[in-house]
Design a protein around this motif. Structure first.
Motif, PDB file in Angstrom:
ATOM      1  N   GLN A 222       0.816  -1.213   0.000  1.00 29.88           N
ATOM      2  CA  GLN A 222       0.000   0.000   0.000  1.00 29.88           C
ATOM      3  C   GLN A 222       0.850   1.263   0.000  1.00 29.88           C
ATOM      4  N   LYS A 223       2.139   1.115   0.351  1.00 27.90           N
ATOM      5  CA  LYS A 223       3.017   2.284   0.456  1.00 27.90           C
ATOM      6  C   LYS A 223       3.957   2.440  -0.738  1.00 27.90           C
ATOM      7  N   VAL A 224       4.314   1.323  -1.359  1.00 28.14           N
ATOM      8  CA  VAL A 224       5.281   1.343  -2.463  1.00 28.14           C
ATOM      9  C   VAL A 224       4.556   1.024  -3.775  1.00 28.14           C
ATOM     10  N   SER A 225       4.996   1.635  -4.853  1.00 30.54           N
ATOM     11  CA  SER A 225       4.404   1.417  -6.170  1.00 30.54           C
ATOM     12  C   SER A 225       4.358  -0.065  -6.524  1.00 30.54           C
ATOM     13  N   GLY A 226       3.169  -0.551  -6.878  1.00 34.72           N
ATOM     14  CA  GLY A 226       2.998  -1.945  -7.266  1.00 34.72           C
ATOM     15  C   GLY A 226       3.876  -2.361  -8.428  1.00 34.72           C
ATOM     16  N   PRO A 227       3.902  -1.596  -9.521  1.00 31.25           N
ATOM     17  CA  PRO A 227       4.769  -1.944 -10.656  1.00 31.25           C
ATOM     18  C   PRO A 227       6.248  -2.015 -10.282  1.00 31.25           C
ATOM     19  N   LEU A 228       6.707  -1.123  -9.402  1.00 28.45           N
ATOM     20  CA  LEU A 228       8.104  -1.154  -8.973  1.00 28.45           C
ATOM     21  C   LEU A 228       8.407  -2.429  -8.199  1.00 28.45           C
ATOM     22  N   LEU A 229       7.513  -2.802  -7.282  1.00 29.41           N
ATOM     23  CA  LEU A 229       7.689  -4.040  -6.525  1.00 29.41           C
ATOM     24  C   LEU A 229       7.747  -5.243  -7.458  1.00 29.41           C
ATOM     25  N   GLN A 230       6.858  -5.257  -8.441  1.00 28.09           N
ATOM     26  CA  GLN A 230       6.826  -6.382  -9.378  1.00 28.09           C
ATOM     27  C   GLN A 230       8.112  -6.490 -10.180  1.00 28.09           C
ATOM     28  N   ARG A 231       8.643  -5.354 -10.618  1.00 30.37           N
ATOM     29  CA  ARG A 231       9.866  -5.384 -11.420  1.00 30.37           C
ATOM     30  C   ARG A 231      11.046  -5.895 -10.604  1.00 30.37           C
ATOM     31  N   VAL A 232      11.173  -5.397  -9.373  1.00 31.69           N
ATOM     32  CA  VAL A 232      12.273  -5.841  -8.514  1.00 31.69           C
ATOM     33  C   VAL A 232      12.157  -7.340  -8.245  1.00 31.69           C
ATOM     34  N   PHE A 233      10.957  -7.798  -7.907  1.00 30.38           N
ATOM     35  CA  PHE A 233      10.745  -9.206  -7.629  1.00 30.38           C
ATOM     36  C   PHE A 233      11.034 -10.053  -8.868  1.00 30.38           C
ATOM     37  N   ALA A 234      10.612  -9.589 -10.031  1.00 24.72           N
ATOM     38  CA  ALA A 234      10.816 -10.339 -11.266  1.00 24.72           C
ATOM     39  C   ALA A 234      12.300 -10.503 -11.573  1.00 24.72           C
ATOM     40  N   LEU A 235      13.098  -9.456 -11.352  1.00 27.04           N
ATOM     41  CA  LEU A 235      14.530  -9.537 -11.607  1.00 27.04           C
ATOM     42  C   LEU A 235      15.202 -10.529 -10.652  1.00 27.04           C
ATOM     43  N   VAL A 236      14.776 -10.518  -9.383  1.00 26.21           N
ATOM     44  CA  VAL A 236      15.306 -11.491  -8.424  1.00 26.21           C
ATOM     45  C   VAL A 236      14.935 -12.903  -8.865  1.00 26.21           C
ATOM     46  N   LEU A 237      13.699 -13.063  -9.314  1.00 28.87           N
ATOM     47  CA  LEU A 237      13.213 -14.374  -9.726  1.00 28.87           C
ATOM     48  C   LEU A 237      13.963 -14.887 -10.959  1.00 28.87           C
ATOM     49  N   LEU A 238      14.284 -14.007 -11.892  1.00 35.54           N
ATOM     50  CA  LEU A 238      15.058 -14.402 -13.062  1.00 35.54           C
ATOM     51  C   LEU A 238      16.447 -14.903 -12.661  1.00 35.54           C
ATOM     52  N   ALA A 239      17.055 -14.221 -11.702  1.00 36.34           N
ATOM     53  CA  ALA A 239      18.373 -14.644 -11.229  1.00 36.34           C
ATOM     54  C   ALA A 239      18.289 -16.023 -10.566  1.00 36.34           C
ATOM     55  N   VAL A 240      17.247 -16.244  -9.757  1.00 39.13           N
ATOM     56  CA  VAL A 240      17.057 -17.538  -9.104  1.00 39.13           C
ATOM     57  C   VAL A 240      16.839 -18.630 -10.151  1.00 39.13           C
ATOM     58  N   ALA A 241      16.018 -18.343 -11.174  1.00 36.48           N
ATOM     59  CA  ALA A 241      15.734 -19.326 -12.221  1.00 36.48           C
ATOM     60  C   ALA A 241      17.013 -19.704 -12.973  1.00 36.48           C
ATOM     61  N   ALA A 242      17.832 -18.710 -13.293  1.00 33.24           N
ATOM     62  CA  ALA A 242      19.079 -18.974 -14.006  1.00 33.24           C
ATOM     63  C   ALA A 242      20.010 -19.852 -13.169  1.00 33.24           C
ATOM     64  N   PHE A 243      20.116 -19.547 -11.873  1.00 34.89           N
ATOM     65  CA  PHE A 243      20.975 -20.334 -10.982  1.00 34.89           C
ATOM     66  C   PHE A 243      20.491 -21.783 -10.897  1.00 34.89           C
ATOM     67  N   MET A 244      19.174 -21.976 -10.762  1.00 33.77           N
ATOM     68  CA  MET A 244      18.628 -23.324 -10.650  1.00 33.77           C
ATOM     69  C   MET A 244      18.812 -24.113 -11.942  1.00 33.77           C
ATOM     70  N   LEU A 245      18.657 -23.456 -13.085  1.00 30.83           N
ATOM     71  CA  LEU A 245      18.824 -24.132 -14.362  1.00 30.83           C
ATOM     72  C   LEU A 245      20.268 -24.592 -14.549  1.00 30.83           C
ATOM     73  N   VAL A 246      21.212 -23.744 -14.208  1.00 23.62           N
ATOM     74  CA  VAL A 246      22.629 -24.117 -14.297  1.00 23.62           C
ATOM     75  C   VAL A 246      22.917 -25.287 -13.356  1.00 23.62           C
ATOM     76  N   ASP A 247      22.349 -25.239 -12.152  1.00 21.35           N
ATOM     77  CA  ASP A 247      22.553 -26.301 -11.182  1.00 21.35           C
ATOM     78  C   ASP A 247      22.000 -27.643 -11.689  1.00 21.35           C
ATOM     79  N   ALA A 248      20.835 -27.588 -12.371  1.00 23.31           N
ATOM     80  CA  ALA A 248      20.215 -28.809 -12.874  1.00 23.31           C
ATOM     81  C   ALA A 248      21.008 -29.417 -14.019  1.00 23.31           C
ATOM     82  N   MET A 249      21.751 -28.578 -14.747  1.00 22.03           N
ATOM     83  CA  MET A 249      22.467 -29.060 -15.936  1.00 22.03           C
ATOM     84  C   MET A 249      23.904 -29.472 -15.640  1.00 22.03           C
ATOM     85  N   THR A 250      24.345 -29.230 -14.401  1.00 19.23           N
ATOM     86  CA  THR A 250      25.730 -29.563 -14.061  1.00 19.23           C
ATOM     87  C   THR A 250      25.808 -30.720 -13.074  1.00 19.23           C
TER      88      THR A 250
END
Length: 250
Positions: A222-250
């Motif tokens: 309610q205090k922080v811009s919704g779109p800003l929160l979504q973008r930050v979360f999405a970037l963190v999630l992309l980093a997590v996805a990349a790390f997990m994919l590399v881990d699964a392939m090695t």
């Protein structure tokens, strides 16, 4: 850092994301359980379902009190996902651990992309009419993902309820909690083999701080811009996805 403190911190982060964004926080629970708390992929998806169920039921109660849950349409949507969730939950215990990790990484990447490119939002006062064929297909697909990968799927359920059933956003978020809770319980019912060795000393504090964090996340949203929160979360999630994919392939 002790396992208990890690569980408390991870639960708080997951809860904050769920409360602030109305979905998506559970996508962080599985990697946190695997890489921070030492769970196997199969055990992490089961533990995640327990955490998601408890948190979703708590949030559902709060949303129901404000009248933001459409029970009839939500029940129809959820019913379509019960059998797929149960079957996928049973299959998850038999899949290779690397396959589960790779599949989860792909889903996390999809969630991030959807958050970076949000879909259409229905106007307030949209129709509560149920569209049976489309609702059944979307509900079944969401149930299968919930059962297989241990995610609540709020990041998929909310857009589906908006686009398929023409819900306004508040009703979509509230009703998605009914769908998530139903699918999670159905999947847990078939995961007996993966619940025996779970570390409840980790799951309990993780769940408790996730529930508390969800309330704080709601206030943060309610205090922080919704779109800003979504973008930050999405970037963190992309980093997590990349790390997990590399881990699964090695």
């Amino acid at each position: 850092m002790s396992t208990l403190i890690l569980a408390l911190i991870a639960g708080a982060v997951v809860g904050l994301a769920l409360g602030a964004l109305g979905g998506g926080g559970s996508v962080l629970a599985v990697p946190a359980l695997i890489y921070l708390l030492g769970f196997t992929p199969a055990g992490a998806t089961t533990a995640s379902l327990i955490i998601v169920t408890a948190t979703s039921l708590t949030a559902l109660y709060a949303r129901a009190r404000t009248g933001h849950v459409r029970w009839k349409a939500g029940a129809a949507f959820a019913a379509a996902g019960i059998l797929p969730a149960a079957l996928a939950g049973a299959a998850a215990a038999r899949l290779p651990q690397a396959a589960l990790t790779a599949a989860f990484a792909a889903l996390a990447a999809l969630a991030a992309v959807k958050m970076l490119r949000p879909g259409p939002v229905a106007a307030d006062g949209a129709s509560d009419a149920v569209r049976p064929a489309r609702a059944a297909g979307a509900g079944a697909g969401l149930g299968a993902l919930t059962g297989l990968l241990g995610v609540g799927g709020g990041f998929l359920a909310v857009p589906a309820l908006v686009t398929v059933l023409a819900f306004e956003m508040q009703a979509a978020v509230g009703t998605s909690l009914l769908v998530i809770s139903t699918n999670s319980v159905a999947s847990l019912a078939t995961r007996g083999a993966t619940t025996a060795g779970l570390d409840w000393a980790v799951i309990a504090p993780f769940t408790a701080t996730a529930i508390l964090g969800a309330w704080d996340g709601k206030r943060l949203g309610q205090k922080v811009s919704g779109p800003l929160l979504q973008r930050v979360f999405a970037l963190v999630l992309l980093a997590v996805a990349a790390f997990m994919l590399v881990d699964a392939m090695t």
